[in-house]
Design an enzyme around this catalytic site. Sequence first.
Site, PDB file in Angstrom:
ATOM      1  N   ARG A  70      -7.714  -0.129   1.301  1.00  0.00           N
ATOM      2  CA  ARG A  70      -8.321  -1.314   0.684  1.00  0.00           C
ATOM      3  C   ARG A  70      -8.837  -1.003  -0.719  1.00  0.00           C
ATOM      4  O   ARG A  70      -8.947  -1.902  -1.562  1.00  0.00           O
ATOM      5  CB  ARG A  70      -9.426  -1.864   1.583  1.00  0.00           C
ATOM      6  CG  ARG A  70     -10.596  -0.930   1.793  1.00  0.00           C
ATOM      7  CD  ARG A  70     -11.397  -1.248   3.046  1.00  0.00           C
ATOM      8  NE  ARG A  70     -10.693  -0.829   4.259  1.00  0.00           N
ATOM      9  CZ  ARG A  70     -11.127  -1.032   5.484  1.00  0.00           C
ATOM     10  NH1 ARG A  70     -12.288  -1.645   5.678  1.00  0.00           N
ATOM     11  NH2 ARG A  70     -10.432  -0.634   6.528  1.00  0.00           N
TER      12      ARG A  70
ATOM     13  N   ASP B 287       1.754   6.223   5.869  1.00  0.00           N
ATOM     14  CA  ASP B 287       0.748   5.323   5.310  1.00  0.00           C
ATOM     15  C   ASP B 287       1.233   4.656   4.033  1.00  0.00           C
ATOM     16  O   ASP B 287       0.465   3.935   3.391  1.00  0.00           O
ATOM     17  CB  ASP B 287      -0.567   6.072   5.062  1.00  0.00           C
ATOM     18  CG  ASP B 287      -1.781   5.179   5.236  1.00  0.00           C
ATOM     19  OD1 ASP B 287      -1.654   4.135   5.885  1.00  0.00           O
ATOM     20  OD2 ASP B 287      -2.856   5.523   4.717  1.00  0.00           O
TER      21      ASP B 287
ATOM     22  N   LYS C 251       0.849  -1.202   0.000  1.00  0.00           N
ATOM     23  CA  LYS C 251       0.000   0.000   0.000  1.00  0.00           C
ATOM     24  C   LYS C 251       0.881   1.247   0.000  1.00  0.00           C
ATOM     25  O   LYS C 251       1.734   1.425   0.868  1.00  0.00           O
ATOM     26  CB  LYS C 251      -0.893  -0.009   1.239  1.00  0.00           C
ATOM     27  CG  LYS C 251      -1.701   1.272   1.455  1.00  0.00           C
ATOM     28  CD  LYS C 251      -2.433   1.233   2.790  1.00  0.00           C
ATOM     29  CE  LYS C 251      -3.049   2.579   3.149  1.00  0.00           C
ATOM     30  NZ  LYS C 251      -3.686   2.580   4.486  1.00  0.00           N
TER      31      LYS C 251
ATOM     32  N   GLU D 174      -9.348   4.003   2.710  1.00  0.00           N
ATOM     33  CA  GLU D 174      -8.927   4.106   1.308  1.00  0.00           C
ATOM     34  C   GLU D 174      -7.896   3.065   0.903  1.00  0.00           C
ATOM     35  O   GLU D 174      -7.764   2.736  -0.276  1.00  0.00           O
ATOM     36  CB  GLU D 174      -8.380   5.513   1.026  1.00  0.00           C
ATOM     37  CG  GLU D 174      -6.911   5.745   1.358  1.00  0.00           C
ATOM     38  CD  GLU D 174      -6.578   5.555   2.833  1.00  0.00           C
ATOM     39  OE1 GLU D 174      -5.444   5.138   3.124  1.00  0.00           O
ATOM     40  OE2 GLU D 174      -7.440   5.829   3.694  1.00  0.00           O
TER      41      GLU D 174
ATOM     42  N   LYS E 184      -9.286  13.060   9.054  1.00  0.00           N
ATOM     43  CA  LYS E 184      -8.726  12.586  10.314  1.00  0.00           C
ATOM     44  C   LYS E 184      -8.612  13.738  11.315  1.00  0.00           C
ATOM     45  O   LYS E 184      -8.550  14.907  10.923  1.00  0.00           O
ATOM     46  CB  LYS E 184      -7.322  12.006  10.075  1.00  0.00           C
ATOM     47  CG  LYS E 184      -7.284  10.701   9.314  1.00  0.00           C
ATOM     48  CD  LYS E 184      -5.848  10.234   9.129  1.00  0.00           C
ATOM     49  CE  LYS E 184      -5.804   8.915   8.392  1.00  0.00           C
ATOM     50  NZ  LYS E 184      -6.297   7.789   9.204  1.00  0.00           N
TER      51      LYS E 184
ATOM     52  N   ASP F 187     -11.807   7.411   4.629  1.00  0.00           N
ATOM     53  CA  ASP F 187     -10.549   7.119   5.324  1.00  0.00           C
ATOM     54  C   ASP F 187     -10.226   5.630   5.292  1.00  0.00           C
ATOM     55  O   ASP F 187      -9.173   5.222   5.767  1.00  0.00           O
ATOM     56  CB  ASP F 187     -10.613   7.615   6.773  1.00  0.00           C
ATOM     57  CG  ASP F 187      -9.248   7.639   7.441  1.00  0.00           C
ATOM     58  OD1 ASP F 187      -8.235   7.720   6.712  1.00  0.00           O
ATOM     59  OD2 ASP F 187      -9.189   7.563   8.683  1.00  0.00           O
TER      60      ASP F 187
ATOM     61  N   ASP G 183      -2.064  10.444   3.950  1.00  0.00           N
ATOM     62  CA  ASP G 183      -3.469  10.106   4.156  1.00  0.00           C
ATOM     63  C   ASP G 183      -4.126  11.109   5.089  1.00  0.00           C
ATOM     64  O   ASP G 183      -3.997  11.019   6.308  1.00  0.00           O
ATOM     65  CB  ASP G 183      -3.583   8.692   4.740  1.00  0.00           C
ATOM     66  CG  ASP G 183      -5.035   8.287   4.967  1.00  0.00           C
ATOM     67  OD1 ASP G 183      -5.923   8.921   4.360  1.00  0.00           O
ATOM     68  OD2 ASP G 183      -5.269   7.336   5.736  1.00  0.00           O
TER      69      ASP G 183
END
Length: 504
Positions: A361, A298, A275, A359, A287, A357, A280
């Site tokens: 996946r 991230d 990933k 995201e 967030k 959030d 993020d």
Amino acid sequence: MDFSIKACDWSKAADKALIGGKTDCIVVGVFDGQALSGAALQIDRASKGVLSRLVKTGELEGKAGTTVTLREVPGIGAARVLVVGLGRHDEFSPKAYTEATRAALRALQGTHAGDALWTLAQVAPVPGRDGAWAVRTAVQLACDAAYRFTQMKSKPEPVRGALRKLVLSVAADDLQAARVALKRGLAIGRGMDLARDLANLPGNVCTPTHLANTARKLARELKLKAEILGQKQIAALKMGSFLSVAKGSTEPPQFIVLKYEGGPAKAAPIVLVGKGITFDSGGISLKPGEAMDEMKYDMCGAASVLGTMRAVAEMGLKLNVIGVVPTCENMPSGNANKPGDIVTSMSGQTIEILNTDAEGRLILCDALTYVERFRPAAVVDVATLTGACIIALGHVNSGLFSKSDALADQLLEAGRNAGDTAWRLPVEDEYQEQLKSNFADVANIGGRPAGSVTAACFLARFAGKYEWAHLDIAGTAWKSGAAKGATGRPVPLLTQFLMDREGR
């Protein structure tokens, strides 16, 4: 740091001459309540009982993790002798050896020694491990201890008395294996360094384009094959889920494919998917502001895949490995995903985005569909996917999810051998009920209960055509607080897994 291997039999007079050799420090180990042996015994004899007297007075106990630095020991060529406690002999284990090694390296940094003779790799057999493992572990941990991130400082603080050279003594019969272990330990160390460097860079530097350029550089230096897909190519592949995350940012997405071909041409590859959300914000589901700077981490899954690819290429493993990195930013804007939006993945499955959030996946699912074309022997995806995994496992174990017992067992064993552990969690069909959507094939979240499990269950929907495992590294990829920084995990686990696969 410069490493070298020296064959030594401490029972032979010729090899005892190492005791008189000039070095800044010699590192020896002693067991709690056990007679001196090996290098420690020879130092004791050469110094006419200095160590024995310290044992009798209780100043040298041998308790696990303790260190004592002796200066100007009579009859010894080294300026210092660093004695490391190994604990009780009957309790000696891989963990005890690793902890003793870390303690010794910390103490070495405090001595300001520029070079050292390291004898811990042959002080005693480590149960369940060979001498090569002891060498590789020492080298890897030495690289880890020496790591500094100073790239973004205008005037980096000088490191005084940094260890520059480490000579590891091994038994003569272990010499050839130790040389291979040294090479592999260095490769893992450099792979971890790369992963940490990429993760520690700020989001305005380590962009998707920067990750793509890093892959190109690795390909040039290590004779890998790199293919970088831009936005138009990603769109042509109908990766609607991935692109939906990227559209909120002005930074263009990249889809990185890095190939290492060390095995037979027709042998099925192992595929690692990382990933790569280089920052993020949470998107529209923004967030909290506190600690949001840590969301530059991230992309640690992507960083660990690139670091592992570097290590594998340097080792020259005889197998085929492909690293795949979907990378973009997740930002809020007028063009960003909104809660309630529905997107179509590369697989054709539609996804209702209930939380922007979640995201990671959304980009991984398209990558997992893409890698079907490689007809892989196994696929392992790596992601800082869920805060729920931190609640479940803290910062000790990475979360491991797989429907394949064989693949899960291989990864768990690799983690134990590498000291980079994981813990298996369920990925059962019963949890899929939480991902039902009234409007699409699947929702991208399943609520608060079992958050890391439902995230893995979401990914499992796109990984049904091959053996697959998912590593959630949200709790292990970086540290917060005063020690803030990337850890380089799970590069050791992944490289050990691949080394084990090579030997099958």
